[in-house]
Design a protein around this motif. Structure first.
Motif, PDB file in Angstrom:
ATOM      1  N   GLY A 197       0.808  -1.207   0.000  1.00 34.95           N
ATOM      2  CA  GLY A 197       0.000   0.000   0.000  1.00 34.95           C
ATOM      3  C   GLY A 197       0.842   1.257   0.000  1.00 34.95           C
ATOM      4  N   MET A 198       1.790   1.335   0.930  1.00 40.02           N
ATOM      5  CA  MET A 198       2.673   2.498   0.972  1.00 40.02           C
ATOM      6  C   MET A 198       3.566   2.541  -0.260  1.00 40.02           C
ATOM      7  SD  MET A 198       3.775   2.887   4.963  1.00 40.02           S
ATOM      8  CE  MET A 198       2.559   3.430   6.186  1.00 40.02           C
ATOM      9  N   GLY A 199       4.014   1.361  -0.706  1.00 45.02           N
ATOM     10  CA  GLY A 199       4.855   1.316  -1.901  1.00 45.02           C
ATOM     11  C   GLY A 199       4.138   1.848  -3.120  1.00 45.02           C
ATOM     12  N   ALA A 200       2.835   1.613  -3.186  1.00 43.49           N
ATOM     13  CA  ALA A 200       2.052   2.101  -4.328  1.00 43.49           C
ATOM     14  C   ALA A 200       2.016   3.615  -4.374  1.00 43.49           C
ATOM     15  CB  ALA A 200       0.634   1.547  -4.259  1.00 43.49           C
ATOM     16  N   ASP A 201       2.014   4.254  -3.204  1.00 42.78           N
ATOM     17  CA  ASP A 201       2.011   5.712  -3.154  1.00 42.78           C
ATOM     18  C   ASP A 201       3.402   6.298  -3.368  1.00 42.78           C
ATOM     19  OD1 ASP A 201      -0.697   5.929  -2.748  1.00 42.78           O
ATOM     20  OD2 ASP A 201      -0.555   6.063  -0.574  1.00 42.78           O
ATOM     21  N   LYS A 243      12.630  13.770   0.083  1.00 44.35           N
ATOM     22  CA  LYS A 243      13.335  12.521  -0.175  1.00 44.35           C
ATOM     23  C   LYS A 243      12.309  11.404  -0.289  1.00 44.35           C
ATOM     24  CE  LYS A 243      17.715  13.709   2.069  1.00 44.35           C
ATOM     25  NZ  LYS A 243      18.705  13.320   3.110  1.00 44.35           N
ATOM     26  N   ARG A 244      12.307  10.723  -1.433  1.00 45.42           N
ATOM     27  CA  ARG A 244      11.264   9.748  -1.726  1.00 45.42           C
ATOM     28  C   ARG A 244      11.298   8.558  -0.766  1.00 45.42           C
ATOM     29  NH1 ARG A 244       8.087   8.902  -6.371  1.00 45.42           N
ATOM     30  NH2 ARG A 244       8.507  11.101  -6.714  1.00 45.42           N
ATOM     31  N   PHE A 245      12.475   8.009  -0.497  1.00 48.63           N
ATOM     32  CA  PHE A 245      12.571   6.825   0.359  1.00 48.63           C
ATOM     33  C   PHE A 245      13.067   7.258   1.742  1.00 48.63           C
ATOM     34  CE2 PHE A 245      13.117   5.363  -4.004  1.00 48.63           C
ATOM     35  CZ  PHE A 245      12.109   4.409  -4.071  1.00 48.63           C
ATOM     36  N   SER A 246      12.139   7.694   2.570  1.00 42.96           N
ATOM     37  CA  SER A 246      12.479   8.219   3.888  1.00 42.96           C
ATOM     38  C   SER A 246      11.252   8.149   4.786  1.00 42.96           C
ATOM     39  CB  SER A 246      12.968   9.665   3.784  1.00 42.96           C
ATOM     40  OG  SER A 246      11.931  10.508   3.305  1.00 42.96           O
ATOM     41  N   PHE A 247      11.495   8.340   6.098  1.00 41.41           N
ATOM     42  CA  PHE A 247      10.371   8.393   7.029  1.00 41.41           C
ATOM     43  C   PHE A 247       9.509   9.625   6.768  1.00 41.41           C
ATOM     44  CE2 PHE A 247      13.267   5.657   9.536  1.00 41.41           C
ATOM     45  CZ  PHE A 247      12.400   4.597   9.754  1.00 41.41           C
ATOM     46  N   ALA A 248      10.147  10.683   6.268  1.00 42.10           N
ATOM     47  CA  ALA A 248       9.386  11.885   5.923  1.00 42.10           C
ATOM     48  C   ALA A 248       8.374  11.611   4.823  1.00 42.10           C
ATOM     49  CB  ALA A 248      10.350  13.005   5.493  1.00 42.10           C
ATOM     50  N   GLU A 249       8.733  10.724   3.892  1.00 42.75           N
ATOM     51  CA  GLU A 249       7.816  10.353   2.816  1.00 42.75           C
ATOM     52  C   GLU A 249       6.597   9.610   3.375  1.00 42.75           C
ATOM     53  OE1 GLU A 249       6.427   9.427  -1.219  1.00 42.75           O
ATOM     54  OE2 GLU A 249       7.631  11.002  -0.297  1.00 42.75           O
ATOM     55  N   SER A 299      -6.250  10.640  -3.853  1.00 40.18           N
ATOM     56  CA  SER A 299      -5.546   9.751  -4.778  1.00 40.18           C
ATOM     57  C   SER A 299      -4.071   9.614  -4.446  1.00 40.18           C
ATOM     58  CB  SER A 299      -5.713  10.258  -6.215  1.00 40.18           C
ATOM     59  OG  SER A 299      -5.163  11.552  -6.358  1.00 40.18           O
ATOM     60  N   ALA A 300      -3.422  10.686  -4.021  1.00 42.29           N
ATOM     61  CA  ALA A 300      -1.979  10.640  -3.750  1.00 42.29           C
ATOM     62  C   ALA A 300      -1.660   9.768  -2.543  1.00 42.29           C
ATOM     63  CB  ALA A 300      -1.441  12.051  -3.529  1.00 42.29           C
ATOM     64  N   HIS A 301      -2.655   9.528  -1.686  1.00 45.12           N
ATOM     65  CA  HIS A 301      -2.427   8.760  -0.451  1.00 45.12           C
ATOM     66  C   HIS A 301      -3.358   7.556  -0.359  1.00 45.12           C
ATOM     67  CE1 HIS A 301      -0.404  12.526   0.336  1.00 45.12           C
ATOM     68  NE2 HIS A 301      -1.544  13.168   0.267  1.00 45.12           N
ATOM     69  N   ARG A 302      -3.947   7.193  -1.478  1.00 48.84           N
ATOM     70  CA  ARG A 302      -4.958   6.132  -1.512  1.00 48.84           C
ATOM     71  C   ARG A 302      -4.365   4.780  -1.100  1.00 48.84           C
ATOM     72  NH1 ARG A 302      -7.653   7.164  -6.462  1.00 48.84           N
ATOM     73  NH2 ARG A 302      -9.226   8.264  -5.245  1.00 48.84           N
ATOM     74  N   GLY A 303      -3.176   4.460  -1.583  1.00 47.59           N
ATOM     75  CA  GLY A 303      -2.552   3.189  -1.249  1.00 47.59           C
ATOM     76  C   GLY A 303      -2.255   3.067   0.232  1.00 47.59           C
ATOM     77  N   THR A 304      -1.730   4.143   0.823  1.00 48.62           N
ATOM     78  CA  THR A 304      -1.396   4.134   2.250  1.00 48.62           C
ATOM     79  C   THR A 304      -2.653   3.974   3.101  1.00 48.62           C
ATOM     80  OG1 THR A 304       0.548   5.536   1.881  1.00 48.62           O
ATOM     81  CG2 THR A 304      -0.327   5.449   4.116  1.00 48.62           C
ATOM     82  N   GLY A 305      -3.669   4.778   2.822  1.00 50.48           N
ATOM     83  CA  GLY A 305      -4.901   4.705   3.605  1.00 50.48           C
ATOM     84  C   GLY A 305      -5.590   3.366   3.476  1.00 50.48           C
ATOM     85  N   ASN A 306      -5.641   2.844   2.265  1.00 47.33           N
ATOM     86  CA  ASN A 306      -6.274   1.551   2.027  1.00 47.33           C
ATOM     87  C   ASN A 306      -5.464   0.424   2.657  1.00 47.33           C
ATOM     88  OD1 ASN A 306      -8.311  -0.027   1.035  1.00 47.33           O
ATOM     89  ND2 ASN A 306      -7.698   0.104  -1.111  1.00 47.33           N
ATOM     90  N   GLY A 307      -4.130   0.516   2.548  1.00 39.86           N
ATOM     91  CA  GLY A 307      -3.268  -0.509   3.116  1.00 39.86           C
ATOM     92  C   GLY A 307      -3.385  -0.589   4.626  1.00 39.86           C
ATOM     93  N   ILE A 308      -3.434   0.568   5.291  1.00 36.21           N
ATOM     94  CA  ILE A 308      -3.582   0.582   6.751  1.00 36.21           C
ATOM     95  C   ILE A 308      -4.945   0.029   7.149  1.00 36.21           C
ATOM     96  CG2 ILE A 308      -3.773   2.087   8.770  1.00 36.21           C
ATOM     97  CD1 ILE A 308      -1.631   3.857   7.503  1.00 36.21           C
ATOM     98  N   ALA A 309      -5.991   0.382   6.396  1.00 35.16           N
ATOM     99  CA  ALA A 309      -7.331  -0.122   6.696  1.00 35.16           C
ATOM    100  C   ALA A 309      -7.361  -1.645   6.667  1.00 35.16           C
ATOM    101  CB  ALA A 309      -8.337   0.450   5.689  1.00 35.16           C
ATOM    102  N   ILE A 310      -6.837  -2.219   5.600  1.00 34.12           N
ATOM    103  CA  ILE A 310      -6.828  -3.676   5.480  1.00 34.12           C
ATOM    104  C   ILE A 310      -5.861  -4.294   6.484  1.00 34.12           C
ATOM    105  CG2 ILE A 310      -6.323  -5.588   3.894  1.00 34.12           C
ATOM    106  CD1 ILE A 310      -7.291  -3.770   1.625  1.00 34.12           C
TER     107      ILE A 310
END
Length: 514
Positions: free
Chosen positions: A105-109, A302-308, A451-462
């Protein structure tokens, strides 16, 4: 001059139409999103979307298939391996699903939808096949977990990818796609019906169970893994998925957005009036801080970071209504994640303690009834797909309310079962009713997430749903399964689901996802 162009373009932001258009997160992005939605509606439903409906539906089928395989084969594998913790396969499967949902999910975003779409099923298939050759309980649990890791991201990605190509007038198909979930369950039931009575019937106790007389559960893994492998190959051969236009829009890649949509329109001879000039006229996507600097709404520096990761989490709470919606969605997934598996765990022991004769225990009969129940679950999302489009049922929210309440009613009624025919009838009915709620929730979740955070939100939900699955396995191990209390608790959870659905702040019916 740039400010004048930007101001004039922002005046064209729609007052209605797009679900999140009035949330004022990034007016430039809202304007561009509206243009992209217009273009997708102009192109309409093509064979590209119908292919996605089937190929993405594979992900639904595989998710249910992997979860049910472990519950089906665990008793037979336990007779062969004699483990100290017999519910270890449930924990292994749900743990893999949990990690997979959040990772993919996070990877998708972060890196895009198409990579997880192409690779997750392949990973799942390899470890599913290997699981059939497991030499002991620990190794089996490892391979089950790794296979579930691959499958775990599918429900996150399949809904997001399909939704982001779907014309608004066909968004109800996202609910209908959950019918593939029941199909996956039915396939597992058919495999169990074919292999366990014929290849594991002699294995009845730990003492008389050997590798040679208990290969049925291994055949289920081999055939299921092979089926998933064929599905994974179909995903990269039947359709060469382009990155979704809404993900590209969040990336600021306007030219690629236009190229993607124009290529679909050209291939299927459909009109598409979207141009790069129209998108660029809206301005530059991003928010301006107090120093006049633009920051991306989709990514950190930075794309690959905790800030991302934090940027995507923060994006789910960017306004009060979006934040409330996110919390209620996550809460709904927690409730259903605990209620359904917990009820399934406690009900058989409860009925047995009350003297219910729920049917003969011959494997052929057990797996026949199991297949009938899962066949019934296919049709719940079919009805939900029609209901969620009707104002008679208050759209998505009303469909979930009705689905949760009628499931609760039949759960209570199930406690009165005393005959085999009653058992089969109520099991099939509950499978049908539950998937009205479940199928709609699966579709509603990505529809109302940015849309920009859809993968993260959906991934956490599941992921939260999977955590509850793990907890239910622990509860079933230590709790008294012959008391009626858990049944009333589960009924209360379904009432809570209905109340939560009524409180959702967004209704996608008649609107378009952002």
């Amino acid at each position: 001059m740039e400010q004048d162009v930007e101001r004039s373009s922002l005046s064209s932001v729609p007052k209605v139409g797009d679900v999140l258009s009035q949330e004022h997160t990034d007016p430039v992005l809202n304007a561009k999103m509206h243009l992209v939605n217009d273009a997708i509606d102009e192109i309409g439903m093509t064979m590209y979307q119908w292919k996605l409906f089937c190929l993405n539906g594979f992900g639904y089928a595989v998710d249910s298939l992997i979860l049910l395989i472990q519950s089906i084969i665990a008793p037979q594998a336990a007779l062969e391996f004699n483990p100290s913790f017999t519910r270890g396969m449930t924990v292994a499967a749900y743990t893999g699903m949990l990690v997979g949902a959040i990772f993919w999910g996070m990877g998708a975003d972060i890196i895009g939808r198409k990579y997880a779409f192409n690779y997750s099923l392949f990973i799942c298939s390899i470890f599913a096949i290997v699981a059939g050759a497991s030499p002991n309980w620990i190794v089996l649990g490892l391979f089950v977990s790794l296979s579930a890791f691959g499958a775990g991201g599918n429900l996150v990605l399949d809904t997001a990818v399909f939704l982001e190509y779907l014309p608004s007038q066909k968004q109800w198909l996202l609910t209908l796609m959950a019918a593939w979930w029941g199909l996956g369950q039915m396939i597992v039931g058919l495999f169990a019906w074919a292999f366990l009575p014929n290849y594991s019937s002699e294995c009845t106790t730990v003492e008389n169970c050997t590798y040679d007389n208990n290969v049925g559960w291994r055949y289920i893994w081999y055939t299921s893994g092979a089926l998933v492998f064929i599905m994974s190959i179909a995903r990269i051969t039947v359709i060469r998925l382009k990155e979704t236009p809404k993900f590209l829009l969040g990336e600021g890649k306007d030219a690629e957005v236009v190229e993607t949509l124009q290529s679909i329109a050209t291939k299927y001879n459909r009109p598409c009036s979207l141009t790069l000039e129209k998108l660029e006229a809206c301005g530059i996507t991003g928010l301006t801080d107090s120093n006049g600097r633009r920051s991306s709404v989709a990514h950190a520096n930075k794309r690959f970071s905790f800030a991302e990761i934090w940027a995507h989490l923060k994006g789910l709470f960017v306004t009060k209504r979006i934040g409330l919606s996110t919390c209620l969605i996550w809460f709904s997934w927690l409730l259903i994640g605990l209620a359904y598996p917990l009820y399934n765990v406690f009900l058989p022991s409860y009925l047995e303690s009350r003297g219910a004769a729920t049917g003969d225990s011959r494997p052929s009969t057990v797996w026949r009834n199991y297949t009938l129940s899962n066949f019934s679950s296919i049709w719940g999302p079919v009805l939900a797909g029609w209901m969620c489009q009707s104002r008679w049922f208050w759209g998505r929210r009303g469909t979930m309310i009705i689905g949760a309440l009628i499931t609760m009613v039949f759960f209570f009624a199930y406690t009165a079962v005393r005959t085999p025919s009653q058992n089969v009838g109520f099991t099939c009915t509950i499978s049908f009713c539950l998937n009205i709620y479940y199928g709609t929730l699966y579709a509603y979740t990505p529809e109302v997430l940015p849309s920009a955070h859809r993968g993260t939100g959906n991934g956490i939900a599941i992921g939260l749903n999977r955590i509850m699955g793990i907890i239910s396995a622990v509860i079933a191990t230590v709790a008294n399964t012959e008391t009626a209390v858990p049944i009333y608790i589960c009924a209360a959870l379904y009432i809570a689901m209905a109340i939560t659905a009524a409180c959702f702040p967004f209704e996608p019916m008649g609107s378009r996802s952002s």
